[in-house]
Motif scaffolding. Sequence first.
Motif, PDB file in Angstrom:
ATOM      1  N   HIS A 180       0.779  -1.240   0.000  1.00  0.00           N
ATOM      2  CA  HIS A 180       0.000   0.000   0.000  1.00  0.00           C
ATOM      3  C   HIS A 180       0.805   1.282   0.000  1.00  0.00           C
ATOM      4  O   HIS A 180       0.224   2.357  -0.051  1.00  0.00           O
TER       5      HIS A 180
ATOM      6  N   HIS B  20      -5.851   5.339   2.364  1.00  0.00           N
ATOM      7  CA  HIS B  20      -6.027   6.453   1.436  1.00  0.00           C
ATOM      8  C   HIS B  20      -6.455   7.711   2.188  1.00  0.00           C
ATOM      9  O   HIS B  20      -5.890   8.794   2.043  1.00  0.00           O
TER      10      HIS B  20
ATOM     11  N   PRO C 265      -7.228  -0.418   2.440  1.00  0.00           N
ATOM     12  CA  PRO C 265      -6.817   0.582   1.436  1.00  0.00           C
ATOM     13  C   PRO C 265      -7.596   1.882   1.582  1.00  0.00           C
ATOM     14  O   PRO C 265      -7.015   2.976   1.504  1.00  0.00           O
TER      15      PRO C 265
END
Lengths: 878, 187
Positions: free
Chosen positions: B24, B71, B67
């Motif tokens: 990631h 983010h 994720p």
Amino acid sequence: MNSEHFDHPELDKATERIRQESIEPAAVEKAAQRVWSRIAATGAHAPVAHTIHGCKDYQDLIPAYLAGSLTPARKLLLEDHTHECVSCRKVLERMRKGKVVEFPGGGASQWAVRPSFPWAMAAGLAICMGLASWMVYRLVGPGSVGSRAVVEAAEGVLYRVSGNATQALAQGQELPAGDQIRSAKESNAMIRLRDGSQVELRERSGFYVTESGDDLTLHLQYGAVLIQAAKRRVGHLFVQTRDVKVAVTGTVFGVDAGSKGSRVSVVEGEVHVTHGEMEKVLHAGDQFASAVTMTPVSVAQDIAWSRNREEHLALLREFAKLNNTLAEEVHLPDLRYSSRLVDLLPAETALYASIPNLSTAIGQAQEVIRRKVQESPELSRWWAEKAEGGNGSGRFDEMMTRLRSANEYLGSELIFTAAMDSSGRLQHPVFLAELKRSGFREFVQAEWTRTAGSRPQSLHFVNSAAEAAALPRNGAFFLVRQDMVVFAPDGATLARTAAILEGPGAGRFPGSPFYSRIQEAYRGGAGILVAADLERITASQSAETRRQTPPGMANLKYLVVESKEIAGRSNTAAVLSFRGPRTGIASWLAVPAAIGSLEFVSPEAGFAAGFVVKEPKAALEELFTWAAANNSGFTTQLALVEGTLGVSILNDLAGPLGGEFSVALDGPALPVPSWKVVAEVYDPGRLQQSLEKVIAAYNTMAVSNNKPTVTFSQEQAGGRTYYKLVVPQFAPWNEIDYVFVDGYLLAAPSRTLLDRAIQYRATGYTLVRSQAFQAMLPADRFANFSGIVYQNLATGIAPILETMGGSRAGAGTPMQTMIAGLKATLFTVYGEEDKITVASQGGVFGLGFANLIQLGLTDMLMPGRNREGTRTPAASSK
Amino acid sequence: MATAIMEQVQQISSEEMEKIFREHHGLVFRAAYRVTGNASDAEDVLQTVFLRLWRRDPESLVVERLPGYLHRAAVNAALDVVQSRQERGKMALDDLAPKLLADKMPTPEREHASTEIRDWLRRAVGRLSPQAAEIFALRFFEGLDNPEIAESVGTTTASVAVTLSRSRERIQKEFSSFWTKKAGRQS
């Protein structure tokens, strides 16, 4: 709503470029490698042995961190945490510096240079007083607890100074009364006062607390505090600095006492600030600085040092957002400079009222409310709660929607008017408005059906005068033309109006003097305009009625009331004009002159009124003559009364009086409201003699009727004679004290109040000279006024209601909300040769349209405030 | 569900953590780069975001998808950087000037103007309230649509739309005056 594009292509381009901004994958990988090696090398990614919970745990790590004995993982964690947590960062910085500078020594610190002689004396005095009051408290206070405060949390060094001793304070320690509490450099402490209020003390600040009666006073000597005041049933919390006194009940605010002066910033609720002669009410987001050289900073900035700033700021934002957005986005419609409809009215029009169409303003307010509710979780919760209750937000919103949708069909102004009929009587009122769009008829029909119930009247629509002529007498009647709508409550009135509208133009309003007067008002811009042709209305009065009209009231001409908003400020003015010079009662009001009797009224007054009048004796004489003419028995009755009293009302009571009067509510509201009457007296000796005669006569009567008598006593003090009357029947309002001072009779319910009033005048601490009052004076050509009516009930009366509210109506009744939200208002009255003008800044009682909406809103959206005891700002913060 | 992920994160070994980081970091770094506009800030953000994840701050892990969480965390940490840069900027412009200049590559005039607008826009977003800034960045820098943003930040689509519309209005307004001044400077 287009959420895809900006109105500026450059911005669209920029966001597009940002989205597409790419960085070399290799660069990303390199950076990632560096980051990972830093993380991995420290082992921070491995499971941590002891989990860290909260700031306390981080702060415990600081010594080890400074000593270099912390594991790399923890070191990184702590560094990261202190990066984002201001309070831990401060602790770290302090402890780091602490190695170099040991603070508590005192001598080398800032403290040593700061206290100048007056300061030292003040501090010494304060400590002595504090100690003395503490001893008294220990003797008489409830229980044996001598502390007025307890340290809840302290970061850094906090000490107490009592007498000559200085001692460091620890968390949880109680602070004896009168002791000064000081925070050292880069220290900050949370202290809970005995009344439950929480005080956050900034670094380098000092204060002590005193108590008198139910009041608690925090004397802030220097530095800054942020106070979350507890709600109290009785008494106040005061914060006193060198030059400012702040009074509060349940609110959040900060006070900063510096060398230049003091600054007060309000986060939530309402506080009253007294500085010299001036008193100011501050609401959330407002700020006051006692020195002009202290330029305003934002409230957020002013409290930025607080550990709880986020919480406070969130609150502040809520309040500020709501108030400001309403004030900014809700606008009254523009002023109207002409009217098409006024030209169409009949020549006999005698009453005319024009109000602006508020549909846009209502829509704006609704939009703001909806948006705010949607944006704020707190508001939205309240809103939902209220909607469930079935009597709050839902109904308010529905009401606003209906009002708005009705108005949306109509033009910019709504006119109510009434004309005189041929027999000289005022007809039923007629409502007129321009039509902006079709469908009005259907809308009215639907509303009528929806709300019909058991209403007996029927609804009629016509399109022409011919149709109107055939209408029945009772019902609701609408004449709908292509571009306008007329409503009347009876068929005949509608028919007459319709005939004039369709007629050739004869018999219409233009050309009459009253029409010109209305046009004159439009030329100055019309907001709310009400005009009455009093001459026409009274023209057909019978001779009998005329004779009964009080002297001077027979030659009335027009009454014109105008209220409008100019540059965000409401102005209201009423002008009563006469056909010739004022006579009789109308002439009692003298031309503008100084009102000396108002000098006995302080800036703290809740209500005050003062007038200059023509000679009272002549005025009363005129009234007596008129009464005698209307009532054959009057003269005999007067003679009888005067015979009993042993005085001549005209010569002995009215004769000695001068030409001005004032009344006021000024001082504590309890146990008896501090009323005050001031009258100019030209011949005090004679008046006193007459008063004594009247009292003696009254007592003689009382004895023969077996009623309690009035006790009369007098006392000499300071070269003045104080008179005291006790009228047992009037308890608890039974005491009247009065004194003659420099040509004035001054009366009040206690001797103390008399002395205080005399002092106000002597020291110039007067309402009329206060900045707040001066700022409210309308801008006009007059240097003086013939009269004033002033109210500041929010400060004067609200506390009484609050006290009563606890037992009866309950706090937060609409009346209370209303009064708490009232802004101070001032009406000034001017007597000129042929007219009397009453003017005021602000709408009627300070309630402009925006304020009204805000009042309703605050009441609805913040129902918790009374439970929490916070007096939130109800009116705008302008 | 959120607790489940926390547990999951808490129980993973350092090898698994490394795997998460490897999978990631690109997402986090790129988002941070878009918001801050420079690589060194993005690197700081990357470190901050993963440190916080390892630290198992329960608040930072109340998420359903890693994720998505990362983010969002990246955007917020980046906005923090932008915001604190402005606070520093207020106090000492001089301290900041060399860094800002160093960040800018020598570019032709037009490229420079466009960079200037982007820098201005990032700073303007930094001046929005934290939530408004996040929503704005997710929408206009990250290209998420309103329902995605609503889900990510835990609010309604309508609220996202309203917030966006207000932020856009404010930024447009500020931009107009910036643009006028800029035009004034150039003429």
